[in-house]
Enzyme design. Structure first.
Site, mmCIF file in Angstrom:
data_model
loop_
_atom_site.group_PDB
_atom_site.id
_atom_site.type_symbol
_atom_site.label_atom_id
_atom_site.label_comp_id
_atom_site.label_asym_id
_atom_site.label_seq_id
_atom_site.Cartn_x
_atom_site.Cartn_y
_atom_site.Cartn_z
ATOM 1 N N ASP A 1 0.706 -1.179 0.028
ATOM 2 C CA ASP A 1 -0.106 -0.090 0.110
ATOM 3 C C ASP A 1 0.996 1.041 0.036
ATOM 4 O O ASP A 1 1.900 1.318 0.605
ATOM 5 C CB ASP A 1 -0.824 0.116 1.241
ATOM 6 C CG ASP A 1 -2.088 0.974 1.219
ATOM 7 O OD1 ASP A 1 -2.286 1.273 0.038
ATOM 8 O OD2 ASP A 1 -2.512 1.476 2.264
ATOM 9 N N HIS B 1 2.131 3.579 -9.112
ATOM 10 C CA HIS B 1 1.937 2.014 -9.496
ATOM 11 C C HIS B 1 2.999 1.522 -10.245
ATOM 12 O O HIS B 1 3.670 0.526 -10.118
ATOM 13 C CB HIS B 1 0.605 1.878 -10.179
ATOM 14 C CG HIS B 1 -0.557 2.321 -9.525
ATOM 15 N ND1 HIS B 1 -0.728 1.953 -8.040
ATOM 16 C CD2 HIS B 1 -1.692 3.263 -9.508
ATOM 17 C CE1 HIS B 1 -1.775 2.397 -7.517
ATOM 18 N NE2 HIS B 1 -2.449 3.000 -8.522
ATOM 19 N N LEU C 1 10.887 -20.542 -5.291
ATOM 20 C CA LEU C 1 9.736 -19.664 -4.744
ATOM 21 C C LEU C 1 8.573 -19.830 -5.393
ATOM 22 O O LEU C 1 8.366 -19.779 -6.551
ATOM 23 C CB LEU C 1 10.485 -18.185 -4.735
ATOM 24 C CG LEU C 1 9.520 -17.142 -4.210
ATOM 25 C CD1 LEU C 1 9.400 -17.408 -2.727
ATOM 26 C CD2 LEU C 1 9.867 -15.922 -4.794
HETATM 27 C C1 IPE Z 1 -5.379 -2.715 -0.231
HETATM 28 O O1 IPE Z 1 -4.895 -1.436 -0.372
HETATM 29 C C2 IPE Z 1 -5.257 -3.426 -1.578
HETATM 30 C C3 IPE Z 1 -4.032 -3.339 -2.113
HETATM 31 C C4 IPE Z 1 -2.834 -3.034 -1.595
HETATM 32 C C5 IPE Z 1 -4.046 -4.142 -3.424
HETATM 33 P P1 IPE Z 1 -6.335 -0.125 -0.448
HETATM 34 O O2 IPE Z 1 -5.485 1.196 -0.671
HETATM 35 O O3 IPE Z 1 -7.291 -0.668 -1.305
HETATM 36 O O4 IPE Z 1 -6.759 -0.325 0.888
HETATM 37 P P2 IPE Z 1 -7.707 0.731 1.792
HETATM 38 O O5 IPE Z 1 -8.948 1.122 0.775
HETATM 39 O O6 IPE Z 1 -7.108 1.767 2.094
HETATM 40 O O7 IPE Z 1 -8.255 -0.223 2.767
HETATM 41 C C1 IPE Z 2 -1.659 0.153 -3.123
HETATM 42 O O1 IPE Z 2 -1.580 1.538 -3.111
HETATM 43 C C2 IPE Z 2 -1.972 -0.327 -4.667
HETATM 44 C C3 IPE Z 2 -3.199 -0.548 -5.066
HETATM 45 C C4 IPE Z 2 -4.029 -0.596 -4.385
HETATM 46 C C5 IPE Z 2 -3.631 -1.126 -6.229
HETATM 47 P P1 IPE Z 2 -2.762 2.583 -3.401
HETATM 48 O O2 IPE Z 2 -2.994 2.978 -4.721
HETATM 49 O O3 IPE Z 2 -3.832 2.102 -2.385
HETATM 50 O O4 IPE Z 2 -1.737 4.088 -2.774
HETATM 51 P P2 IPE Z 2 -2.457 4.900 -1.576
HETATM 52 O O5 IPE Z 2 -2.910 3.978 -0.335
HETATM 53 O O6 IPE Z 2 -3.609 5.693 -2.264
HETATM 54 O O7 IPE Z 2 -1.516 5.771 -1.236
HETATM 55 MG MG MG Z 3 -4.025 2.560 -0.405
#
Ligand code: IPE
Ligand code: IPE
Ligand code: MG
Length: 247
Positions: free
Chosen positions: A10, A27, A121
């Site tokens: 995240d 990303h 792995l």
């Molecule tokens: C969780 O992250 C999903 C991934 C890392 C793929 P999110 O950014 O979607 O989670 P929330 O919305 O903060 O809970």
């Molecule tokens: C996690 O990073 C990747 C996905 C959920 C695809 P985020 O896109 O949720 O990044 P933040 O949490 O908004 O910074």
């Molecule tokens: Mg996020």
């Protein structure tokens, strides 16, 4: 050492926004961090790595972000799969792949088939994955067997349900890492994480490097996992195994 590490990757969006860039830039940077994490696991002899790449709720994001993520998934699969194969990594996608385009599904099948016999792995990518989806798809499989008269309803147990869950053929995750500072599970492996140790890092995913990964492992190695037993029982079990090892 954990045998199986699961990571909620995240913080990509915030990482990009901090640099005045669009979220999708984060990303792309996140994909590089994936490569480093895979290499780390190979070097450390970790058996399985499960990465949360796209949740079943992430479809609700702006359309443009979702389409960039799908395109990125497609190109990264194409670019990395040969390297993964060369490094003897076995790839599996967990989640509801039927939600993806036919072109992406095809690529997933090819990547899984190519790497199916690899042993260094086990790399699992959770895409269009949700813990609630996982439990309900397992329940549906058992319900169908009951309806077909192949299973009695009293045979619906933790064991038979667990056998229908994703990752059933792998040891349960020992360590869950979440980057990006949030302290929540966001519908990741609800069933499989029952006894995992949780580690939360403030670091945003694109900045998660070998040093951060090593810090998480070091923290894990100091935990006492009790699985419902008392500390004394655990200490005795360790003494007993030491004695057996000496004999
Ligand atoms: C969780 O992250 C999903 C991934 C890392 C793929 P999110 O950014 O979607 O989670 P929330 O919305 O903060 O809970
Ligand atoms: C996690 O990073 C990747 C996905 C959920 C695809 P985020 O896109 O949720 O990044 P933040 O949490 O908004 O910074
Ligand atoms: Mg996020």
């Amino acid at each position: 050492m954990p045998r199986h590490v699961a990571i909620i990757m995240d913080g990509n969006g915030r990482w990009a926004q901090l640099r005045g860039k669009h979220r999708t830039y984060g990303h792309k940077a996140g994909a590089e961090a994936v490569r480093a994490a895979v290499a780390f696991c190979r070097k450390r002899g970790i058996e399985a790595l499960t990465l949360f790449a796209f949740s079943s709720e992430n479809w609700k994001r702006p359309e443009q972000e979702v389409s960039v993520l799908m395109e990125l998934f497609f190109t990264v699969l194409k670019r990395e799969v040969k390297k993964l194969h060369k490094h003897n990594v076995r790839l599996r996608i967990i989640g509801d792949v039927s939600g993806f385009s036919e072109r992406l599904q095809q690529r997933i099948r090819e990547a899984e088939q190519l790497t199916a016999e690899n042993t260094a792995l086990q790399l699992n990518i959770a895409a269009n994955y949700g813990g609630r989806w996982d439990i309900s798809q397992a329940a549906r499989q058992l319900a169908e067997r009951v309806a077909a008269g192949q299973l009695r309803s009293d045979e619906v147990t933790e064991t038979t349900l667990g056998e229908c869950m994703q990752l059933a053929d792998q040891p349960a995750p020992d360590l869950l890492i979440r980057t990006g500072g949030e302290h929540r599970i966001s519908n990741f492996l609800l069933w499989q994480l029952a006894y995992a140790e949780f580690y939360f890092s403030q670091v945003l995913w694109p900045d998660f490097n070998d040093r951060e990964f090593a810090a998480a492992i070091a923290d894990f190695s100091c935990r006492e996992r009790r699985f419902g037993l008392t500390s004394e029982q655990i200490q005795q079990a360790i003494l007993d195994t030491d004695v057996t090892a000496e004999e």
